[in-house]
Design an enzyme around this catalytic site. Structure first.
Site, PDB file in Angstrom:
ATOM      1  N   ARG A   1      97.271 -56.623   8.332  1.00 39.03           N
ATOM      2  CA  ARG A   1      98.337 -56.373   7.355  1.00 39.03           C
ATOM      3  C   ARG A   1      98.136 -57.117   6.060  1.00 39.03           C
ATOM      4  NH1 ARG A   1     104.352 -57.792   7.554  1.00 39.03           N
ATOM      5  NH2 ARG A   1     105.410 -56.096   6.283  1.00 39.03           N
TER       6      ARG A   1
ATOM      7  N   HIS B   1      98.224 -55.032   2.645  1.00 39.22           N
ATOM      8  CA  HIS B   1      98.983 -54.880   1.418  1.00 39.22           C
ATOM      9  C   HIS B   1      98.357 -55.722   0.214  1.00 39.22           C
ATOM     10  CE1 HIS B   1     103.315 -55.054   3.397  1.00 39.22           C
ATOM     11  NE2 HIS B   1     102.397 -54.809   4.363  1.00 39.22           N
TER      12      HIS B   1
ATOM     13  N   GLY C   1      94.686 -52.898  -5.864  1.00 37.12           N
ATOM     14  CA  GLY C   1      93.282 -53.093  -5.314  1.00 37.12           C
ATOM     15  C   GLY C   1      93.199 -54.245  -4.493  1.00 37.12           C
TER      16      GLY C   1
ATOM     17  N   ASP D   1      91.917 -57.209  -4.261  1.00 39.43           N
ATOM     18  CA  ASP D   1      91.354 -58.278  -5.068  1.00 39.43           C
ATOM     19  C   ASP D   1      92.181 -59.684  -4.824  1.00 39.43           C
ATOM     20  OD1 ASP D   1      94.117 -57.743  -5.754  1.00 39.43           O
ATOM     21  OD2 ASP D   1      93.673 -57.856  -7.867  1.00 39.43           O
TER      22      ASP D   1
ATOM     23  N   SER E   1      95.059 -60.583  -4.543  1.00 38.89           N
ATOM     24  CA  SER E   1      96.310 -60.862  -5.399  1.00 38.89           C
ATOM     25  C   SER E   1      97.307 -61.198  -4.519  1.00 38.89           C
ATOM     26  CB  SER E   1      96.667 -59.788  -6.175  1.00 38.89           C
ATOM     27  OG  SER E   1      96.819 -58.526  -5.698  1.00 38.89           O
TER      28      SER E   1
ATOM     29  N   ASN F   1     107.067 -58.423   1.384  1.00 39.75           N
ATOM     30  CA  ASN F   1     105.618 -59.141   1.913  1.00 39.75           C
ATOM     31  C   ASN F   1     106.312 -60.689   2.581  1.00 39.75           C
ATOM     32  OD1 ASN F   1     103.531 -57.478   1.020  1.00 39.75           O
ATOM     33  ND2 ASN F   1     103.449 -58.476  -0.896  1.00 39.75           N
TER      34      ASN F   1
ATOM     35  N   HIS G   1      99.235 -50.182  13.106  1.00 45.76           N
ATOM     36  CA  HIS G   1     100.561 -50.731  13.771  1.00 45.76           C
ATOM     37  C   HIS G   1     100.485 -50.984  15.238  1.00 45.76           C
ATOM     38  CE1 HIS G   1     103.444 -49.867  10.486  1.00 45.76           C
ATOM     39  NE2 HIS G   1     102.801 -50.899  10.169  1.00 45.76           N
TER      40      HIS G   1
ATOM     41  N   ASP H   1     104.145 -51.633  19.292  1.00 47.04           N
ATOM     42  CA  ASP H   1     104.210 -51.317  20.844  1.00 47.04           C
ATOM     43  C   ASP H   1     104.234 -52.400  21.752  1.00 47.04           C
ATOM     44  OD1 ASP H   1     101.599 -52.251  20.894  1.00 47.04           O
ATOM     45  OD2 ASP H   1     100.705 -50.378  19.921  1.00 47.04           O
TER      46      ASP H   1
ATOM     47  N   THR I   1     101.672 -53.710  23.197  1.00 47.05           N
ATOM     48  CA  THR I   1     100.752 -54.821  23.376  1.00 47.05           C
ATOM     49  C   THR I   1     100.323 -55.094  22.015  1.00 47.05           C
ATOM     50  OG1 THR I   1      99.306 -52.572  23.271  1.00 47.05           O
ATOM     51  CG2 THR I   1      99.637 -53.407  25.367  1.00 47.05           C
TER      52      THR I   1
END
Length: 321
Positions: A63, A67, A73, A75, A77, A95, A192, A242, A244
């Protein structure tokens, strides 16, 4: 233990022999071959140790990469800390549930000891996501490298992240702005299969949903009751996407078929005929999902990368130089 080290050695040999084959824009697979040849091994070993302690970190690391790339992009950040003069991306409500920062920090510290000022934080994030997928049972894909770290991280930029309440039409439009097709939207949503979401992200679906329905009608009633029980512990309670959550598989797509998509932005992929048939296809064919996921991740990892003086190699991933 021996098998684990053998796997890592074989993968390192594979990269040294075949990594040159992948080139995405200005990025190349063998970018660190001469200047920091053990960069991938160091990241992989760090991720391996972290997942041995907490397998659920795999979803967090994956994730982080999403994000990062969807805001300014790929990078790095998303890693930058806020200061008294600037609220950074990581402190955006979108976040606050991100995890895995300490894994990136540890890998960066080891890389700085080995090859100071060479390996970017953005590349570490991309590599860690790939390794997390693979170590959770998912596909292995090569990562083109050479990203520079961005110097900007502002909370207002996170408006580019898809909120969990989006419907399929809005998701298709948002992903299209980043150059992704409908099929790539569905396959990237399959990330996910790892990880969890806070109850605050989906509690609206469980009560007072709309004037005509107390519970979201696209949600399985038994699953809704289970979620309500889980979320009675508070908004910060986490529920797996889910059943698992630490295993990379097609159970996410099975969940959508069973009306057990956790977020609105998940279940909407099954209520829209334009995306439903793709969900069904991946549910029936894990090999197809894995293959398409590999290609989509390679494409995502090249979003708006910084080159030359557009960026830097941070010494500390949490702050600009």
């Amino acid at each position: 233990m021996i098998a684990s080290h053998l796997m890592e050695l074989l993968l390192l040999i594979e990269l040294l022999l075949f990594g040159v084959q992948l080139s995405v824009g200005s990025l190349t697979s063998n970018y660190y071959a001469a200047i920091c040849p053990f960069a991938e091994f160091i990241v992989r070993n760090t991720v391996n140790q972290a997942l041995r302690s907490d397998a659920t970190l795999a979803g967090g690391l994956l994730r982080l990469h999403f994000h990062d790339c969807f805001v300014q992009g790929c990078d790095g950040s998303v890693l930058i800390d806020s200061t008294k003069d600037n609220t950074a991306e990581k402190d955006s409500p979108a976040n606050l549930s991100l995890r895995g920062y300490e894994v990136i920090d540890q890998a960066k510290q080891m890389l700085e000891n080995q090859c100071p000022g060479v390996v970017s934080c953005a590349d570490i994030v991309a590599l860690a996501a790939r390794d997390a997928v693979f170590m959770s049972g998912g596909p292995y894909y090569d990562v083109a490298k050479g990203r520079k770290d961005g110097r900007r991280s502002r909370i207002e930029d996170t408006i580019n992240l898809p909120p969990p309440t989006l419907n399929s039409t809005d998701l298709i439009e948002m992903f299209a702005k980043h150059g992704f097709t409908v099929q790539e939207l569905v396959v990237l949503s399959g990330a996910h299969t790892l990880g969890a979401a806070r109850c605050s992200s989906f509690k609206k679906r469980l009560s007072n949903f709309d004037p005509n329905n107390d519970v979201d009608p696209t949600l399985d009633s038994n699953y809704a009751r289970m979620l309500s029980r889980s979320c009675s512990a508070g908004d910060d309670t986490q529920v797996g996407f889910d059943f698992t959550r630490a295993r990379f598989d097609v159970n996410y797509y099975y969940a959508l078929q069973g009306r057990m998509g956790l977020l609105t932005s998940d279940q909407t992929l099954y209520t829209n005929p334009q995306t439903q048939y793709i969900v069904n296809g991946y549910a029936m064919n894990q090999a197809s999902f894995f293959s398409d996921f590999q290609q989509a991740m390679i494409k995502m990892g090249a979003l708006n990368v910084k080159e030359g003086n557009q960026g830097e190699i941070r010494r500390n991933c949490r702050q600009v130089n």
